[in-house]
Scaffold this motif. Structure first.
Motif, PDB file in Angstrom:
ATOM      1  N   THR A  41      -6.737 -24.751 -24.746  1.00 46.29           N
ATOM      2  CA  THR A  41      -5.424 -24.167 -25.046  1.00 46.29           C
ATOM      3  C   THR A  41      -5.127 -24.293 -26.539  1.00 46.29           C
ATOM      4  O   THR A  41      -4.674 -23.344 -27.179  1.00 46.29           O
ATOM      5  CB  THR A  41      -4.327 -24.900 -24.235  1.00 46.29           C
ATOM      6  OG1 THR A  41      -4.713 -24.896 -22.859  1.00 46.29           O
ATOM      7  CG2 THR A  41      -2.979 -24.228 -24.388  1.00 46.29           C
ATOM      8  N   ALA A  61     -11.039 -34.925 -20.582  1.00 46.55           N
ATOM      9  CA  ALA A  61     -10.848 -33.766 -19.709  1.00 46.55           C
ATOM     10  C   ALA A  61      -9.371 -33.393 -19.600  1.00 46.55           C
ATOM     11  O   ALA A  61      -8.518 -34.259 -19.423  1.00 46.55           O
ATOM     12  CB  ALA A  61     -11.410 -34.077 -18.327  1.00 46.55           C
ATOM     13  N   GLY A  62      -9.102 -32.130 -19.735  1.00 47.92           N
ATOM     14  CA  GLY A  62      -7.751 -31.616 -19.509  1.00 47.92           C
ATOM     15  C   GLY A  62      -6.758 -31.958 -20.597  1.00 47.92           C
ATOM     16  O   GLY A  62      -5.544 -31.761 -20.429  1.00 47.92           O
ATOM     17  N   ALA A  63      -7.231 -32.434 -21.757  1.00 50.51           N
ATOM     18  CA  ALA A  63      -6.309 -32.832 -22.824  1.00 50.51           C
ATOM     19  C   ALA A  63      -5.631 -31.633 -23.482  1.00 50.51           C
ATOM     20  O   ALA A  63      -4.657 -31.790 -24.215  1.00 50.51           O
ATOM     21  CB  ALA A  63      -7.061 -33.651 -23.877  1.00 50.51           C
ATOM     22  N   GLY A  64      -6.161 -30.431 -23.210  1.00 49.74           N
ATOM     23  CA  GLY A  64      -5.576 -29.232 -23.809  1.00 49.74           C
ATOM     24  C   GLY A  64      -6.428 -28.657 -24.928  1.00 49.74           C
ATOM     25  O   GLY A  64      -5.942 -27.894 -25.765  1.00 49.74           O
ATOM     26  N   LYS A  73       0.533 -31.702 -25.807  1.00 45.17           N
ATOM     27  CA  LYS A  73       1.513 -31.452 -24.735  1.00 45.17           C
ATOM     28  C   LYS A  73       2.835 -32.178 -24.979  1.00 45.17           C
ATOM     29  O   LYS A  73       3.445 -32.715 -24.037  1.00 45.17           O
ATOM     30  CB  LYS A  73       0.940 -31.824 -23.359  1.00 45.17           C
ATOM     31  CG  LYS A  73      -0.430 -31.207 -23.071  1.00 45.17           C
ATOM     32  CD  LYS A  73      -0.867 -31.402 -21.642  1.00 45.17           C
ATOM     33  CE  LYS A  73      -2.321 -30.998 -21.449  1.00 45.17           C
ATOM     34  NZ  LYS A  73      -2.802 -31.183 -20.073  1.00 45.17           N
ATOM     35  N   GLY A 121     -15.070 -31.713 -21.815  1.00 43.32           N
ATOM     36  CA  GLY A 121     -14.150 -32.832 -21.646  1.00 43.32           C
ATOM     37  C   GLY A 121     -14.781 -34.132 -21.163  1.00 43.32           C
ATOM     38  O   GLY A 121     -14.066 -35.082 -20.855  1.00 43.32           O
ATOM     39  N   ASP A 179       5.508 -30.910 -25.526  1.00 41.41           N
ATOM     40  CA  ASP A 179       6.612 -30.185 -24.876  1.00 41.41           C
ATOM     41  C   ASP A 179       6.998 -30.845 -23.555  1.00 41.41           C
ATOM     42  O   ASP A 179       8.090 -30.617 -23.035  1.00 41.41           O
ATOM     43  CB  ASP A 179       6.220 -28.715 -24.630  1.00 41.41           C
ATOM     44  CG  ASP A 179       4.928 -28.591 -23.822  1.00 41.41           C
ATOM     45  OD1 ASP A 179       3.883 -29.068 -24.318  1.00 41.41           O
ATOM     46  OD2 ASP A 179       4.969 -28.041 -22.709  1.00 41.41           O
ATOM     47  N   LEU A 180       6.118 -31.680 -23.001  1.00 41.07           N
ATOM     48  CA  LEU A 180       6.426 -32.362 -21.740  1.00 41.07           C
ATOM     49  C   LEU A 180       7.243 -33.635 -21.960  1.00 41.07           C
ATOM     50  O   LEU A 180       7.652 -34.288 -21.012  1.00 41.07           O
ATOM     51  CB  LEU A 180       5.130 -32.720 -20.990  1.00 41.07           C
ATOM     52  CG  LEU A 180       4.229 -31.542 -20.615  1.00 41.07           C
ATOM     53  CD1 LEU A 180       2.949 -32.027 -19.956  1.00 41.07           C
ATOM     54  CD2 LEU A 180       4.975 -30.582 -19.678  1.00 41.07           C
TER      55      LEU A 180
HETATM   56  N1  LIG Z   1       2.802 -28.258 -20.864  1.00 43.49           N
HETATM   57  C1  LIG Z   1       1.659 -28.062 -21.518  1.00 43.49           C
HETATM   58  N2  LIG Z   1       0.534 -27.851 -20.814  1.00 43.49           N
HETATM   59  C2  LIG Z   1      -0.618 -27.654 -21.487  1.00 43.49           C
HETATM   60  C3  LIG Z   1      -0.671 -27.655 -22.910  1.00 43.49           C
HETATM   61  N3  LIG Z   1      -1.947 -27.468 -23.293  1.00 43.49           N
HETATM   62  C4  LIG Z   1      -2.660 -27.331 -22.151  1.00 43.49           C
HETATM   63  N4  LIG Z   1      -1.873 -27.429 -21.064  1.00 43.49           N
HETATM   64  C5  LIG Z   1      -2.308 -27.351 -19.658  1.00 43.49           C
HETATM   65  O1  LIG Z   1      -3.232 -28.389 -19.397  1.00 43.49           O
HETATM   66  C6  LIG Z   1      -4.296 -27.933 -18.562  1.00 43.49           C
HETATM   67  C7  LIG Z   1      -5.630 -28.166 -19.252  1.00 43.49           C
HETATM   68  O2  LIG Z   1      -5.673 -27.397 -20.434  1.00 43.49           O
HETATM   69  P1  LIG Z   1      -7.042 -26.980 -21.124  1.00 43.49           P
HETATM   70  O3  LIG Z   1      -6.681 -26.339 -22.420  1.00 43.49           O
HETATM   71  O4  LIG Z   1      -7.894 -26.233 -20.187  1.00 43.49           O
HETATM   72  O5  LIG Z   1      -7.643 -28.420 -21.369  1.00 43.49           O
HETATM   73  P2  LIG Z   1      -9.140 -28.775 -21.844  1.00 43.49           P
HETATM   74  O6  LIG Z   1      -9.015 -30.010 -22.671  1.00 43.49           O
HETATM   75  O7  LIG Z   1      -9.770 -27.593 -22.491  1.00 43.49           O
HETATM   76  O8  LIG Z   1      -9.826 -29.097 -20.474  1.00 43.49           O
HETATM   77  P3  LIG Z   1     -11.413 -29.315 -20.210  1.00 43.49           P
HETATM   78  O9  LIG Z   1     -12.147 -28.314 -21.061  1.00 43.49           O
HETATM   79  O10 LIG Z   1     -11.558 -29.085 -18.747  1.00 43.49           O
HETATM   80  O11 LIG Z   1     -11.695 -30.728 -20.590  1.00 43.49           O
HETATM   81  C8  LIG Z   1      -4.011 -26.468 -18.283  1.00 43.49           C
HETATM   82  O12 LIG Z   1      -3.377 -26.379 -17.047  1.00 43.49           O
HETATM   83  C9  LIG Z   1      -3.076 -26.062 -19.408  1.00 43.49           C
HETATM   84  O13 LIG Z   1      -2.223 -25.020 -19.022  1.00 43.49           O
HETATM   85  C10 LIG Z   1       0.561 -27.886 -23.623  1.00 43.49           C
HETATM   86  O14 LIG Z   1       0.624 -27.911 -24.866  1.00 43.49           O
HETATM   87  N5  LIG Z   1       1.678 -28.089 -22.870  1.00 43.49           N
END
Ligand SMILES: Nc1nc2c(ncn2[C@@H]2O[C@H](COP(=O)(O)OP(=O)(O)OP(=O)(O)O)[C@@H](O)[C@H]2O)c(=O)[nH]1
Ligand SMILES: [Mg+2]
Length: 290
Positions: A17, A11-14, A174, A108, A176-177
């Motif tokens: 995005t 979950a939230g791995a990006g 991510k 996720g 960039d962090l």
């Molecule tokens: N700094 C940074 N933040 C990112 C990056 N990719 C995603 N995020 C942030 O991380 C959070 C989750 O990103 P999502 O792309 O929704 O992640 P997900 O894996 O699709 O999440 P789920 O579908 O809920 O599992 C969001 O707040 C994004 O803005 C990145 O490359 N850099």
């Protein structure tokens, strides 16, 4: 030939995005790509590109929860079972997209990757339909802040690889962090955020786990009872170095290009096919999976 990249990870791995960034990048390089949403809980406005195939057109988690009284996780299982029983729907949706590149944005829930049979079954069906598949597994760079958390991420990647058994790329998202330029910037707990240390995470160095106790920070000191377990995990990763990570920094256009060319290479995108009869692919290739 059709191609499908499964974008997986916790979950939230990006994942979403990354899927969007890949769509943008492919379109900029004049390649056609289609987004597939496989998350029955995705909110409609979470997509910059509207999905060409959307599981929510078949079934949505919200409906399952409201109408059948399931909770979110049981509801997800129900949605995937429903999808597998209705693969003719997916096949019909897919039918319109010959010679294409599908980016499949997955949910996720980690259990979907580590032990549920749904994704492997789904992949097999796609393969039978002549779609060449690969998976990327995203782990976010925050996992490198704590080596124990990191190795649990490595183990989850390993069990997902074993569960899915398709060409596979692990990605550290991510980036960039993570600064990685100075010796140990203020944010770098345990001094991991140096170039040399980052390399030890991207190519996981099992010796990170073998260091003496008491180095985990005050909140969570190492427990000696787990020493033997850590040793066993060190040995496992040393004996089976299956997992390494490609760094992904979406703020750097070169980074996504490198990741994409790795995906293309892994799926043998655009390469002429082997003279293989389609039925050879049916049972034989997957016999070991059962
Ligand atoms: N700094 C940074 N933040 C990112 C990056 N990719 C995603 N995020 C942030 O991380 C959070 C989750 O990103 P999502 O792309 O929704 O992640 P997900 O894996 O699709 O999440 P789920 O579908 O809920 O599992 C969001 O707040 C994004 O803005 C990145 O490359 N850099
Ligand atoms: Mg998502």
């Amino acid at each position: 030939m059709r191609y499908a990249v499964f974008v997986t990870g916790p979950a939230g791995a990006g994942k979403s995005t990354f899927s969007t960034a890949v769509m943008t990048h492919l379109q900029a390089s004049k390649r056609t790509a289609h987004l597939v949403n496989l998350d029955p809980a995705a909110s409609p406005d979470s997509f910059e590109y509207s999905p060409s195939i959307d599981i929510k057109d078949l079934i949505s988690l919200e409906d399952v929860m409201n109408e059948l009284g399931y909770g979110p996780n049981g509801g997800l299982v129900y949605c995937f079972e429903y999808l597998l029983q209705n693969m003719d729907w997916f096949e019909e949706e897919l039918g319109e997209y010959e010679d294409d590149y599908l980016i499949i944005d997955c949910p996720g829930q980690i259990e979907l990757y580590t032990h549920h049979p749904f994704l492997p079954t789904f992949v097999k069906t796609l393969n039978r339909l002549g779609v060449r598949t690969c998976a990327v597994y995203l782990l976010e760079s925050q996992f490198m802040e704590d080596k124990y958390k990191f190795f649990s991420g490595v183990l989850s990647a390993m069990s997902a690889m074993v569960n899915l058994e398709i060409p596979w790329i692990n990605i550290m998202s991510k980036m960039d962090l993570v600064s990685g330029t100075s010796e140990d910037p203020a944010g770098g707990r345990n001094g991991i955020r140096t170039r040399r240390n980052i390399a030890r995470y991207l190519e996981p160095d099992p010796l990170l786990l073998a260091t003496p106790h008491g180095q985990r920070g005050e909140a969570n000191p190492g427990n000696p009872r787990f020493h033997a377990l850590n040793q066993a995990i060190v040995q496992l990763i040393e004996d089976h170095p299956l997992v390494s990570f490609l760094p992904l920094d979406l703020t750097n256009p070169d980074s996504i290009e490198i990741v994409l060319s790795n995906i293309d290479y892994t799926m043998q995108y655009g390469e002429s096919e082997e003279p293989k009869e389609p039925h050879d692919l049916d049972e034989g290739d997957f016999a070991d999976l059962e």
